[in-house]
Design an enzyme around this catalytic site. Structure first.
Site, PDB file in Angstrom:
ATOM      1  N   HIS A   1      78.267  85.638  82.246  1.00  0.00           N
ATOM      2  CA  HIS A   1      79.301  85.182  81.296  1.00  0.00           C
ATOM      3  C   HIS A   1      78.761  84.263  80.200  1.00  0.00           C
ATOM      4  O   HIS A   1      79.475  83.972  79.248  1.00  0.00           O
ATOM      5  CB  HIS A   1      80.427  84.442  82.028  1.00  0.00           C
ATOM      6  CG  HIS A   1      81.182  85.290  83.019  1.00  0.00           C
ATOM      7  ND1 HIS A   1      81.766  86.485  82.676  1.00  0.00           N
ATOM      8  CD2 HIS A   1      81.427  85.106  84.348  1.00  0.00           C
ATOM      9  CE1 HIS A   1      82.359  87.004  83.754  1.00  0.00           C
ATOM     10  NE2 HIS A   1      82.157  86.202  84.781  1.00  0.00           N
TER      11      HIS A   1
ATOM     12  N   ASP B   1      79.618  93.344  89.388  1.00  0.00           N
ATOM     13  CA  ASP B   1      80.398  92.135  89.683  1.00  0.00           C
ATOM     14  C   ASP B   1      81.887  92.481  89.477  1.00  0.00           C
ATOM     15  O   ASP B   1      82.204  93.382  88.707  1.00  0.00           O
ATOM     16  CB  ASP B   1      79.956  91.063  88.667  1.00  0.00           C
ATOM     17  CG  ASP B   1      80.435  89.658  88.971  1.00  0.00           C
ATOM     18  OD1 ASP B   1      79.607  88.844  89.423  1.00  0.00           O
ATOM     19  OD2 ASP B   1      81.633  89.354  88.731  1.00  0.00           O
TER      20      ASP B   1
ATOM     21  N   ASP C   1      81.059  89.434  94.334  1.00  0.00           N
ATOM     22  CA  ASP C   1      82.492  89.127  94.397  1.00  0.00           C
ATOM     23  C   ASP C   1      83.332  90.402  94.318  1.00  0.00           C
ATOM     24  O   ASP C   1      84.547  90.343  94.396  1.00  0.00           O
ATOM     25  CB  ASP C   1      82.903  88.112  93.318  1.00  0.00           C
ATOM     26  CG  ASP C   1      82.360  88.452  91.946  1.00  0.00           C
ATOM     27  OD1 ASP C   1      81.847  89.572  91.762  1.00  0.00           O
ATOM     28  OD2 ASP C   1      82.445  87.585  91.049  1.00  0.00           O
TER      29      ASP C   1
HETATM   30 MN    MN Z   1      82.128  87.471  89.083  1.00  0.00          MN
END
Ligand code: MN
Length: 487
Positions: free
Chosen positions: A112, A147, A236
């Site tokens: 990110h 992810d 995740d």
């Molecule tokens: Mn993530």
């Protein structure tokens, strides 16, 4: 600074005996200069100098760089960034030299991070830095992100270039962080059709995920013909994650690694999200085994983190039975067809003119080779279980100092974790539950030097299989020309 989940992963890698099957290196830490290959100088300079106690007086800068809430300043922040970024850059250098076929850095994968801004607990975007390094030797890089969150920072960095194709499969909709990555977002300018997004809904299963992942990856391999692949293995997306909403088992997750590996390209494996630490460790250990082509026993070896895995002590993360898959067959089919249609418009294998190659970020001299782990492997034999206090970090010639009993170490970590939780636990943030599990503030310089096998400060590089010939020498795209957002 010790990312706890990375240590737990490494512990399983050690005790499964995988560590001895690969070459392990500790690259030098990334410097500000390395990070500025992507990030803005003012942001990097601020990260390097900011301290927790300056919060009040630096309020406006902290807001500018989004170093609040999700991305707090903590003790050891710079050290943490320079370690995980150095691992990914070092991994890229290894792939560039052809001295590793698969390079792993479970501490990396912070997708990110933006050019001048932190986001989603990502500060420095090690993936972008690694890809820029790969572009010095490779014409085309494929980035795949499994992810549960959209790989927005990487996509944004390479949105206007055809030299990097990004593929992200993620939960999309309902305000799920970071709310980008719809299917219609396909890149800009020269990069049009070189960003691929698969927006998914809650509860996706192994079978459904693979029904999309495989045809899309196969098509990309066919039309784009990447020379190297970077796979962000954010865990995740596993069933039972505390932030994630998917229902993928560790076998389904690892099947993605296996499938990408089957194309035989040089590959970098990176970590990423993952908010149920025992699942993170089990998944990444499993995927280390996949990289090595080793079939692993489902029964976990005894380790200092044994208590965490009670009562089952199993490697496999199972799907959650009560969860419904909100991705209908029709929805997935439509998604797949749409993506395949986009991909059919991709110019096959764009190539670039030859340029003077920029200097390598690191040389082999910048990477310390780790000694193989010489301790016993620890199979879980017929009910006779060893206590959780055995020493495990005995590699590296035993001269490292600072080796502690695991129990004492755990206590110390628990205290650090509790302190960290007190500090940040009350934040109204999307990713707050990640703090206490993932990160332990520790500004004790050199503290983890006592753990020569710890992957928290260097990449692990697995070597095996067929080596690809050294590719042509290339220049990475200019960040100014190619990597700015054009809207
Ligand atoms: Mn993530």
């Amino acid at each position: 600074m010790k990312p706890h989940r990375v240590r737990m992963t490494h512990s399983l890698v050690l005790h499964y005996g995988l560590y001895n099957q690969m070459d392990c290196f500790r690259p030098r830490r990334a410097e500000a200069e390395d990070m500025c290959k992507f990030h803005s100088e003012d942001y990097v300079a601020f990260l390097k100098t900011v301290t927790q106690d300056k919060e009040a007086e630096l309020r406006s800068e902290l807001e500018t760089y989004n170093l609040l809430e999700d991305c707090p300043v903590f003790d050891g922040l710079w050290r943490y960034c320079s370690i995980y970024a150095g691992g990914s850059i070092g991994a890229a250098v290894k792939l560039n030299y052809g001295t590793a076929d698969i390079a792993i850095n479970w501490a990396g994968g912070l997708h990110h991070g933006k050019k001048a801004e932190a986001s989603g607990f990502c500060y420095i975007n090690d993936i972008v830095l690694a890809i820029l390094e790969l572009l010095k030797y490779h014409q085309r890089v494929l980035y795949i992100d499994i992810d549960v969150h959209h790989g927005d920072g990487v996509e944004e960095a390479f949105l206007t270039t055809d030299r990097v194709m990004t593929l992200s499969l993620h939960k999309f909709g309902g305000g799920f962080f970071p709310s980008t990555g719809d299917i219609v977002n396909i890149g800009h300018g020269r990069g049009r059709h070189y960003a691929v997004n698969a927006p998914l809904k809650d509860g996706i299963t192994d079978e459904a995920y693979q029904s999309l992942f495989r045809p899309v990856v196969a098509k990309i391999m066919e039309v784009y013909r990447p020379e190297v692949v970077v796979l962000q293995c954010g865990s995740d997306s596993l069933a039972g994650d505390r932030l994630g909403v998917f229902n993928i088992s560790s076998n389904g997750h690892a099947a993605c690694v296996e499938y990408v590996k089957s194309f035989g390209l040089p590959m970098m494996l990176l970590g990423g999200g993952g908010y149920k630490i025992i699942n993170v460790a089990r998944c990444w250990a499993k995927e280390t085994g996949v990289a090595l082509g080793i079939d692993m026993e489902d029964s976990l070896p005894v380790s200092e983190y044994d208590d965490y895995y009670a009562p089952k002590y199993r490697l496999t993360v199972e799907p959650v039975e009560s969860l419904t898959d909100q991705n209908s067959k029709e929805y997935l089919e439509e998604l797949r067809n749409k993506i395949l249609q986009y991909l059919s418009q991709v110019t096959p294998a764009p190539s670039v003119a030859f340029h003077e190659r920029a200097p390598d970020a690191m040389s082999e001299d910048d990477m310390i080779t780790e000694q193989p782990y010489v301790g016993p492997s620890s199979p879980r034999g017929g009910g006779a279980r060893r206590g959780p206090t055995q020493r495990l970090w005995g590699g590296g010639g035993g001269g490292g100092g600072g080796l502690q009993g695991a129990a004492a170490e755990r206590d110390a970590e628990d205290q650090e974790g509790a302190a960290f939780e007190r500090q940040f636990g009350g934040n109204r943030v999307r990713m707050d539950i990640s703090y206490k599990d993932q990160y332990y503030a520790n500004d004790d310089e050199g503290h983890d030097q006592g753990h020569p096998a710890s992957p928290t400060h260097r990449g692990i590089h697995a070597q095996g299989g067929v080596r690809s010939p050294r590719p042509a020498i290339l220049r990475p795209p200019s960040m100014q020309e190619d990597n700015s957002l054009d809207g």
